[in-house]
Scaffold this motif. Structure first.
Motif, PDB file in Angstrom:
ATOM      1  N   GLU A 225       0.831  -1.208   0.000  1.00 48.14           N
ATOM      2  CA  GLU A 225       0.000   0.000   0.000  1.00 48.14           C
ATOM      3  C   GLU A 225       0.865   1.258   0.000  1.00 48.14           C
ATOM      4  O   GLU A 225       0.615   2.204  -0.743  1.00 48.14           O
ATOM      5  N   ARG A 226       1.906   1.269   0.838  1.00 47.01           N
ATOM      6  CA  ARG A 226       2.791   2.432   0.896  1.00 47.01           C
ATOM      7  C   ARG A 226       3.578   2.597  -0.403  1.00 47.01           C
ATOM      8  O   ARG A 226       3.780   3.722  -0.869  1.00 47.01           O
ATOM      9  N   LEU A 227       4.039   1.498  -0.960  1.00 49.20           N
ATOM     10  CA  LEU A 227       4.793   1.592  -2.206  1.00 49.20           C
ATOM     11  C   LEU A 227       3.932   2.191  -3.307  1.00 49.20           C
ATOM     12  O   LEU A 227       4.380   3.063  -4.062  1.00 49.20           O
ATOM     13  N   ASN A 228       2.693   1.729  -3.387  1.00 45.60           N
ATOM     14  CA  ASN A 228       1.808   2.238  -4.446  1.00 45.60           C
ATOM     15  C   ASN A 228       1.438   3.695  -4.228  1.00 45.60           C
ATOM     16  O   ASN A 228       1.466   4.503  -5.159  1.00 45.60           O
ATOM     17  N   SER A 229       1.083   4.050  -2.994  1.00 44.48           N
ATOM     18  CA  SER A 229       0.572   5.398  -2.752  1.00 44.48           C
ATOM     19  C   SER A 229       1.670   6.445  -2.680  1.00 44.48           C
ATOM     20  O   SER A 229       1.546   7.533  -3.267  1.00 44.48           O
ATOM     21  N   GLU A 230       2.768   6.142  -2.005  1.00 43.29           N
ATOM     22  CA  GLU A 230       3.811   7.139  -1.792  1.00 43.29           C
ATOM     23  C   GLU A 230       4.909   7.078  -2.855  1.00 43.29           C
ATOM     24  O   GLU A 230       5.261   8.100  -3.446  1.00 43.29           O
ATOM     25  N   LEU A 231       5.460   5.888  -3.052  1.00 40.92           N
ATOM     26  CA  LEU A 231       6.617   5.787  -3.943  1.00 40.92           C
ATOM     27  C   LEU A 231       6.225   5.818  -5.415  1.00 40.92           C
ATOM     28  O   LEU A 231       6.843   6.532  -6.217  1.00 40.92           O
ATOM     29  N   ALA A 232       5.211   5.036  -5.788  1.00 36.62           N
ATOM     30  CA  ALA A 232       4.810   5.013  -7.197  1.00 36.62           C
ATOM     31  C   ALA A 232       4.022   6.267  -7.572  1.00 36.62           C
ATOM     32  O   ALA A 232       4.319   6.915  -8.579  1.00 36.62           O
ATOM     33  N   ASN A 233       3.032   6.631  -6.757  1.00 32.92           N
ATOM     34  CA  ASN A 233       2.166   7.766  -7.106  1.00 32.92           C
ATOM     35  C   ASN A 233       2.817   9.116  -6.793  1.00 32.92           C
ATOM     36  O   ASN A 233       3.085   9.909  -7.686  1.00 32.92           O
ATOM     37  N   THR A 234       3.065   9.367  -5.509  1.00 37.41           N
ATOM     38  CA  THR A 234       3.544  10.690  -5.106  1.00 37.41           C
ATOM     39  C   THR A 234       4.893  11.038  -5.731  1.00 37.41           C
ATOM     40  O   THR A 234       5.066  12.118  -6.292  1.00 37.41           O
TER      41      THR A 234
ATOM     42  N   SER B 293      14.288   9.542 -22.138  1.00 34.16           N
ATOM     43  CA  SER B 293      13.602   8.263 -21.878  1.00 34.16           C
ATOM     44  C   SER B 293      13.523   8.032 -20.372  1.00 34.16           C
ATOM     45  O   SER B 293      14.346   7.303 -19.802  1.00 34.16           O
ATOM     46  N   PRO B 294      12.560   8.671 -19.698  1.00 38.53           N
ATOM     47  CA  PRO B 294      12.457   8.548 -18.238  1.00 38.53           C
ATOM     48  C   PRO B 294      12.204   7.111 -17.791  1.00 38.53           C
ATOM     49  O   PRO B 294      11.417   6.381 -18.406  1.00 38.53           O
ATOM     50  N   GLU B 295      12.893   6.735 -16.728  1.00 43.04           N
ATOM     51  CA  GLU B 295      12.759   5.396 -16.153  1.00 43.04           C
ATOM     52  C   GLU B 295      11.710   5.431 -15.045  1.00 43.04           C
ATOM     53  O   GLU B 295      11.662   6.365 -14.252  1.00 43.04           O
ATOM     54  N   ILE B 296      10.855   4.423 -15.020  1.00 41.09           N
ATOM     55  CA  ILE B 296       9.862   4.331 -13.947  1.00 41.09           C
ATOM     56  C   ILE B 296      10.589   3.981 -12.649  1.00 41.09           C
ATOM     57  O   ILE B 296      11.250   2.944 -12.558  1.00 41.09           O
ATOM     58  N   LEU B 297      10.489   4.849 -11.670  1.00 42.61           N
ATOM     59  CA  LEU B 297      11.199   4.627 -10.409  1.00 42.61           C
ATOM     60  C   LEU B 297      10.594   3.488  -9.605  1.00 42.61           C
ATOM     61  O   LEU B 297      11.304   2.629  -9.076  1.00 42.61           O
ATOM     62  N   PHE B 298       9.275   3.494  -9.493  1.00 42.90           N
ATOM     63  CA  PHE B 298       8.574   2.462  -8.723  1.00 42.90           C
ATOM     64  C   PHE B 298       7.294   2.083  -9.453  1.00 42.90           C
ATOM     65  O   PHE B 298       6.426   2.939  -9.661  1.00 42.90           O
ATOM     66  N   ALA B 299       7.197   0.828  -9.867  1.00 45.78           N
ATOM     67  CA  ALA B 299       5.995   0.347 -10.546  1.00 45.78           C
ATOM     68  C   ALA B 299       4.944  -0.037  -9.508  1.00 45.78           C
ATOM     69  O   ALA B 299       5.269  -0.565  -8.437  1.00 45.78           O
ATOM     70  N   ARG B 300       3.698   0.253  -9.804  1.00 42.47           N
ATOM     71  CA  ARG B 300       2.609  -0.155  -8.915  1.00 42.47           C
ATOM     72  C   ARG B 300       2.529  -1.676  -8.858  1.00 42.47           C
ATOM     73  O   ARG B 300       2.781  -2.368  -9.841  1.00 42.47           O
ATOM     74  N   LEU B 301       2.178  -2.183  -7.685  1.00 43.49           N
ATOM     75  CA  LEU B 301       2.107  -3.628  -7.475  1.00 43.49           C
ATOM     76  C   LEU B 301       0.679  -4.053  -7.195  1.00 43.49           C
ATOM     77  O   LEU B 301      -0.112  -3.300  -6.618  1.00 43.49           O
ATOM     78  N   ASP B 302       0.369  -5.277  -7.585  1.00 47.55           N
ATOM     79  CA  ASP B 302      -0.944  -5.874  -7.326  1.00 47.55           C
ATOM     80  C   ASP B 302      -0.812  -6.809  -6.137  1.00 47.55           C
ATOM     81  O   ASP B 302      -0.057  -7.790  -6.186  1.00 47.55           O
ATOM     82  N   ILE B 303      -1.525  -6.508  -5.057  1.00 47.85           N
ATOM     83  CA  ILE B 303      -1.421  -7.312  -3.849  1.00 47.85           C
ATOM     84  C   ILE B 303      -1.797  -8.771  -4.109  1.00 47.85           C
ATOM     85  O   ILE B 303      -1.252  -9.687  -3.479  1.00 47.85           O
ATOM     86  N   ASN B 304      -2.678  -9.011  -5.076  1.00 46.98           N
ATOM     87  CA  ASN B 304      -3.083 -10.379  -5.396  1.00 46.98           C
ATOM     88  C   ASN B 304      -1.971 -11.172  -6.077  1.00 46.98           C
ATOM     89  O   ASN B 304      -2.004 -12.405  -6.099  1.00 46.98           O
ATOM     90  N   GLU B 305      -0.998 -10.472  -6.631  1.00 43.78           N
ATOM     91  CA  GLU B 305       0.166 -11.152  -7.197  1.00 43.78           C
ATOM     92  C   GLU B 305       1.267 -11.326  -6.151  1.00 43.78           C
ATOM     93  O   GLU B 305       2.073 -12.251  -6.243  1.00 43.78           O
ATOM     94  N   ILE B 306       1.287 -10.433  -5.177  1.00 43.63           N
ATOM     95  CA  ILE B 306       2.323 -10.485  -4.148  1.00 43.63           C
ATOM     96  C   ILE B 306       2.056 -11.574  -3.109  1.00 43.63           C
ATOM     97  O   ILE B 306       2.958 -12.322  -2.715  1.00 43.63           O
ATOM     98  N   MET B 307       0.808 -11.701  -2.658  1.00 43.61           N
ATOM     99  CA  MET B 307       0.521 -12.576  -1.521  1.00 43.61           C
ATOM    100  C   MET B 307       0.799 -14.058  -1.782  1.00 43.61           C
ATOM    101  O   MET B 307       1.246 -14.761  -0.857  1.00 43.61           O
ATOM    102  N   PRO B 308       0.571 -14.595  -3.001  1.00 43.57           N
ATOM    103  CA  PRO B 308       0.981 -15.989  -3.223  1.00 43.57           C
ATOM    104  C   PRO B 308       2.489 -16.190  -3.040  1.00 43.57           C
ATOM    105  O   PRO B 308       2.923 -17.229  -2.527  1.00 43.57           O
ATOM    106  N   LYS B 309       3.296 -15.207  -3.421  1.00 44.19           N
ATOM    107  CA  LYS B 309       4.745 -15.292  -3.216  1.00 44.19           C
ATOM    108  C   LYS B 309       5.068 -15.235  -1.721  1.00 44.19           C
ATOM    109  O   LYS B 309       5.977 -15.923  -1.245  1.00 44.19           O
TER     110      LYS B 309
END
Length: 655
Positions: A346-355, A502-518
């Protein structure tokens, strides 16, 4: 001008096993402080390392079928690997099995013995093997170790003791005269009230019941006990010599400016360690900071529960800087922090990827789209520019003040306020609208310059916390490295510089449904390694007496809002009550709460809390209370204040 020295240390990690993310937090915290001190112009010496002796190590080595030295070599290597993985900039990694350290510990022991501060006797009491601590019956909590809660067993053996009481009054005076010595203040009060003022017992400083330790060279039946061995690393790592032939490093950097440690070992660092130093006629460290713990979902981590989180697993999934950001930002100054896989996402998506990430990407993309990537300050300003610049420059001052007070999480928040203000500036100036009007070209160019400069300043402040991310931003913007002195003014970015195409994406948004099985794969592996074949049962809840049902109309009569505690004091002559001044929107309410046994007045200040705001005022112990703070209570009567999960403004309504 010669730089002023600054010596910072972590506690040395015990080599009983791989460090989890809570252990790793300390080295990352110390690294962020060390990096910031370098930005401030200090000549920083940053030391960490491993504590490698003791009965627990001897037993674990036997279980593993290896020698104690082989065991600690393996674990120390793993600890160093993780410290390096987390990009920590330590100058010295000391091991208590280092030959120089062992020789100096023997000399220190002999010096204190010859001085009469150490004497031989017998110890009889209750012994905790994991903590390597003796306890009297009165010190036990429910018959168990007061530090770790594990079982203890009776033990009696010959031992050498240090005369703690000889120096107790001197230490009490020192603490009273140096209020900054123990931080936070609540830790100081705990040490004074629970240990020093009631009277110190002499300390056991040798053992005969195991052999894995530094031998007492004049009595080889004994090995030096853990704390006299471990604590002295802070001076032996600088080349301290008991005979006076000290290394130049010791002359330059001692006394330490900051010992950064976990709150569970603050007693050893603020009572035993300063007394050892007094006995050696050495100056005391300037400050000891006992940081709180990072708990997994509010609980301590356990391999058998499959809830241990390791830094390398997190770094594999999120990247090193994302892990550094989370552990630094989510840990309060004084209270325990909480980590879960879900919260990290949640923090990665809201702060690092978005903000942050989206801001950098949008700014570079607009610069390329409208001006071929060339960023130029045309000097066409508006009132909104002044507000942007003032906000950013004020944030720089706030970050500096927070870091000087070791409030690292707050410093990161202030840094991200710069990025949030830049995002708001985009909404205010609407570059896409300016681009449609040719007469606004110079204004558009100035807007983009202001954004790039604002991001550059924010990135410079971000460097102690997320060094790799700062380097990436700087490279994409072609921005110069900025000093703290540079950050006191707006306009360091060289007008006419071209950003990357060619700007590099610093932090890609993550899907929690893909993370939790890992995550579940990681948990299953932990349980298998711990020999647990079944998944842990869900925590049993608490049953309470049910109250009569109410209608939605009844519920709507209760107004719940977010409040921020501005001030808090103990209610005189009350054992339970605290009186808080709580800001709720535009008003401040005085609220009296029976939580003194669970929270100190100091740690209440700054908390965001849930408040019943329309409760009829009443007097408690003669003090007016104009509302109620909501708490949860467990079966043992422990209280936890209800706080908003996200950072909500005071006055926000709860519904």
């Amino acid at each position: 001008m010669e730089k002023k020295p600054y010596y910072i240390t972590t506690a040395i990690a015990y080599t009983s096993g791989k460090p989890h993310i809570g252990n790793t937090y300390e080295i990352v915290l110390a690294d962020s402080i060390a990096r910031y001190k370098r930005m401030q112009g200090y000549d920083v010496r940053f030391q960490t390392g491993t504590d490698e002796h003791g009965q627990k190590i001897e037993l674990k080595a036997a279980e593993a079928g290896v020698t104690p030295k082989q065991f600690v070599d393996n674990v120390a290597g793993e600890i160093k690997r993780i410290w390096d993985l987390m990009n920590t900039s330590y100058d010295k990694f000391i091991r208590t099995t280092d030959e120089y350290h062992e020789k100096q510990v023997q000399k220190i022991f002999k010096k204190l013995y010859d001085k009469g501060d150490i004497y031989k006797g017998h110890y009889e009491g209750m012994y905790c093997t994991p903590c390597e601590s003796f306890w009297t019956e009165s010190q036990l909590v429910d018959g168990k170790c007061p530090d770790c809660g594990r079982k203890v067993k009776p033990a009696k053996e010959e031992a050498y003791f240090f005369k703690m009481s000889k120096y107790a009054d001197r230490l009490i005076d020192y603490i009273n005269e140096h209020p900054e010595f123990i931080q936070p203040v609540s830790r100081k009060n705990e040490m004074m009230n629970n240990f020093l003022l009631p009277g110190l017992q002499d300390l056991c400083v040798s053992r005969t019941s195991f052999k894995w330790g530094i031998p007492v060279d004049f009595d080889d039946r004994h090995v030096v006990y853990v704390w006299l061995d471990a604590l002295t690393n802070y001076i032996t790592g600088l080349g301290y010599d008991c005979d006076g032939d000290n290394d130049e490093l010791f002359k330059k950097y001692w006394p330490a400016d900051l010992h950064l440690i976990g709150k569970d070992i603050i007693r050893f660092h603020t009572i035993y360690w300063p007394i050892f130093l007094m006995a050696l006629d050495l100056p005391l460290p300037k400050q000891v900071f006992g940081h709180p713990w990072l708990l997994q979902g509010g609980d301590k981590m356990s391999k058998s529960k499959g809830n241990v989180i390791y830094a390398d697993d997190m770094a594999d999934m999120f990247g090193v800087d994302a892990v550094r950001y989370f552990v630094l930002h989510e840990m309060p100054f004084e209270n325990d922090g909480v980590i879960t896989w879900e919260l990290v996402v949640e923090r990665l998506n809201s702060e690092l990827a978005n903000t942050l990430g989206n801001l950098v990407n949008r700014t570079i993309s607009m610069s390329n789209k409208y001006f071929g990537g060339v960023v130029t300050d045309k000097g066409v300003t508006a009132e909104v520019d002044d507000d942007l610049k003032n906000t950013i420059l004020e944030a720089v001052k706030k970050v500096d003040a927070k870091m000087n007070d070791l409030r690292v999480a707050d410093a990161i928040t202030e840094t991200f306020n710069i990025f949030k203000r830049c995002n708001k500036y985009i909404d205010e100036t609407m570059p896409w609208a300016l681009a449609k009007d040719e007469t606004q070209a110079d204004r558009l160019s100035t807007v983009l310059y202001n954004l790039v400069e604002g991001i550059s300043i924010g990135a410079a402040l971000l460097e102690p916390f997320m060094p790799e991310t700062t380097a990436k931003i700087r490279k994409q913007l072609n921005a110069p490295e900025l000093t703290l002195e540079d950050l006191t003014k707006f306009g360091n970015y060289v007008s006419g510089t071209k950003v990357t195409d060619s700007p590099e994406i610093l932090f890609a948004r993550l899907d929690i449904n893909e993370i939790m099985p890992k995550v579940e794969e990681i948990r299953a592996k932990q349980r298998a390694q711990a020999g647990v074949t079944e998944e842990p049962q869900a925590e049993a809840g608490i049953d309470v007496e049910k109250k009569p049902e109410i209608s939605i109309d009844d519920f709507m009569k209760v107004q719940l809002r977010v409040g921020e505690i501005l001030k808090c004091e103990e209610v005189p002559k009350s054992k339970k009550l605290l009186c808080s001044q709580v800001k709720i929107g535009s008003e401040v309410k005085q609220i009296v709460s029976g939580i003194k046994q669970h929270y100190s007045a100091e740690e209440m200040v700054g908390k965001k809390v849930v408040v019943v705001t329309n409760l009829k005022p009443a007097k408690l112990a003669g003090v007016l209370s104009e509302g109620m703070l909501l708490c949860a209570e467990d079966a043992e009567g422990n209280l936890s204040l209800l706080t908003p999960e996200k950072d909500m403004p005071n006055g926000a309504e709860i519904r």
